[in-house]
Design an enzyme around this catalytic site. Structure first.
Site, PDB file in Angstrom:
ATOM      1  N   PHE A 217       0.838  -1.204   0.000  1.00 27.26           N
ATOM      2  CA  PHE A 217       0.000   0.000   0.000  1.00 27.26           C
ATOM      3  C   PHE A 217       0.869   1.249   0.000  1.00 27.26           C
ATOM      4  CE2 PHE A 217      -2.286  -3.232   2.436  1.00 27.26           C
ATOM      5  CZ  PHE A 217      -3.597  -3.152   1.979  1.00 27.26           C
ATOM      6  N   ASP A 218       0.458   2.248  -0.767  1.00 27.30           N
ATOM      7  CA  ASP A 218       0.929   3.608  -0.550  1.00 27.30           C
ATOM      8  C   ASP A 218       0.230   4.119   0.709  1.00 27.30           C
ATOM      9  OD1 ASP A 218       1.998   6.181  -0.962  1.00 27.30           O
ATOM     10  OD2 ASP A 218       0.244   6.785  -2.115  1.00 27.30           O
ATOM     11  N   GLY A 219       0.724   5.234   1.246  1.00 23.06           N
ATOM     12  CA  GLY A 219       0.141   5.766   2.474  1.00 23.06           C
ATOM     13  C   GLY A 219      -0.921   6.821   2.236  1.00 23.06           C
TER      14      GLY A 219
END
Length: 347
Positions: free
Chosen positions: A189-191
């Site tokens: 995941f990106d944040g």
């Protein structure tokens, strides 16, 4: 007579096999992953027939090829990994219904469903719930199916789902996919604007990085608001803890990654404290300080990587990572302008 008896016996044997196939969990207890038919299977040729010859020829083509399984699509490895996790969970918790439930969402007509069913059975996938909406968008049914995550190749439908408060992403394939783990589901995941809201990203884009770093330091102890995929990470964590309870932390068949462009020393503490506040964790947190994500993802080899920026999606694709675009937050300000770019990348 003997041939008839053998044929009858074979039918009964097949019936026994059908009965032994695992049943999907009840929706109230499941983590429901809705996938479109064009993400689960490679329907590029079929799509070409539809676009060039129209709906009737398309349906006819599907009927004529019912006995020919569709090829695996971009979401196929992810779905297989989800079902592999289910198998492990059933070994440890035979009566548990806290499992992944895969739902096939398609705007195909019901007549096309036979080929889809034949393809699912050919690959021995446990997918029992279908939604065939007959040329109408299936997005309106997502809430009724209690969907936790929706994956499609149609950017507009994904955006509709996001606007309805449903976690969703547009999937992109790559020409040379990395070899993926057969024993462990890996999700990256990106944040900001994916797991978290875009509140900090807005500051970075509108006021610059210096102001962003100052803001993150001031509000280090204030948790970030949740983003569209926070609930999916939460669901993964819930299943991970079931494995931990059986002493399988090190051999857990689920592994999660945060891959963020944030700098660790300047803006990382707030991220980690937010996870702590939520009662969640990721197995690995990679802070890249603006460096390209593609090389790290090539090392991780996730079954799926979620990001809100097409720049990072492209970088992931170039190095063999299956990526999914989350159209959320300030990064979508120029969404309409980027839509053509997305369509050109989509396989």
């Amino acid at each position: 007579m003997e041939k008839d008896w053998l044929a009858l016996k074979e039918n009964f044997d097949n019936f026994d096999n059908i009965k032994k196939k695992p049943r999907p969990p009840k929706p109230n207890n499941a983590i429901t992953i809705a996938v479109s038919s064009r993400t689960l299977f490679n329907m590029k040729k079929e799509r070409q027939v539809y676009e060039e010859e129209g709906l009737e020829k398309y349906v006819q083509y599907q009927l004529e090829h019912e006995g020919q399984p569709l090829l695996p699509g971009v979401a196929f490895p992810f779905v297989k990994a989800l079902l592999n996790v289910n198998s492990h969970l059933r070994e440890l918790y035979p009566d548990s219904e806290e499992l992944f439930d895969i739902v096939l969402m398609t705007n195909n007509h019901a007549q096309v469903g036979v080929r889809l069913i034949n393809s699912i059975n050919h690959y021995d996938l446990t997918i029992e719930r279908f939604c065939m909406s007959g040329s109408e968008s299936a997005v309106g049914y997502l809430k009724a199916y209690m969907t936790d995550l929706y994956l499609s190749k149609d950017s507009e439908k994904v955006r509709e789902a996001i606007e309805e408060g449903i976690a969703a992403a547009t999937m992109f394939a790559c020409d040379n996919e990395n070899e993926l783990s057969d024993t462990q589901l890996r999700v990256a995941f990106d944040g900001d604007a994916v797991l978290f809201s875009d509140e900090s990203e807005i500051i970075a884009k509108t006021k610059g990085l210096d102001t962003f770093f100052e803001h993150e330091k001031i509000f280090e102890n204030k948790p970030l608001a949740q983003g569209p995929l926070k609930g999916f990470l939460e669901a993964l964590g819930k299943l991970q803890r079931k494995f931990y309870a059986k002493g399988e932390r090190l051999s857990c068949p689920i592994r999660t990654y945060l891959v963020t462009a944030r700098s660790a020393a300047s803006a990382g503490a707030r991220v980690l404290k937010t996870f702590r506040c939520w009662g969640l964790e990721v197995d690995e947190a990679l802070f890249l300080a603006g460096a390209p994500k593609g090389p790290l993802l090539q090392k991780i080899r996730p079954h799926i990587f979620f990001d809100d920026q097409m720049f990072h999606i492209e970088g992931a694709q170039e190095l063999g990572t299956i990526a999914a675009h989350v159209p959320y937050g300030i990064g979508q300000k120029y969404y309409k302008g980027n839509l053509l770019q997305e369509n050109n990348l989509r396989n």
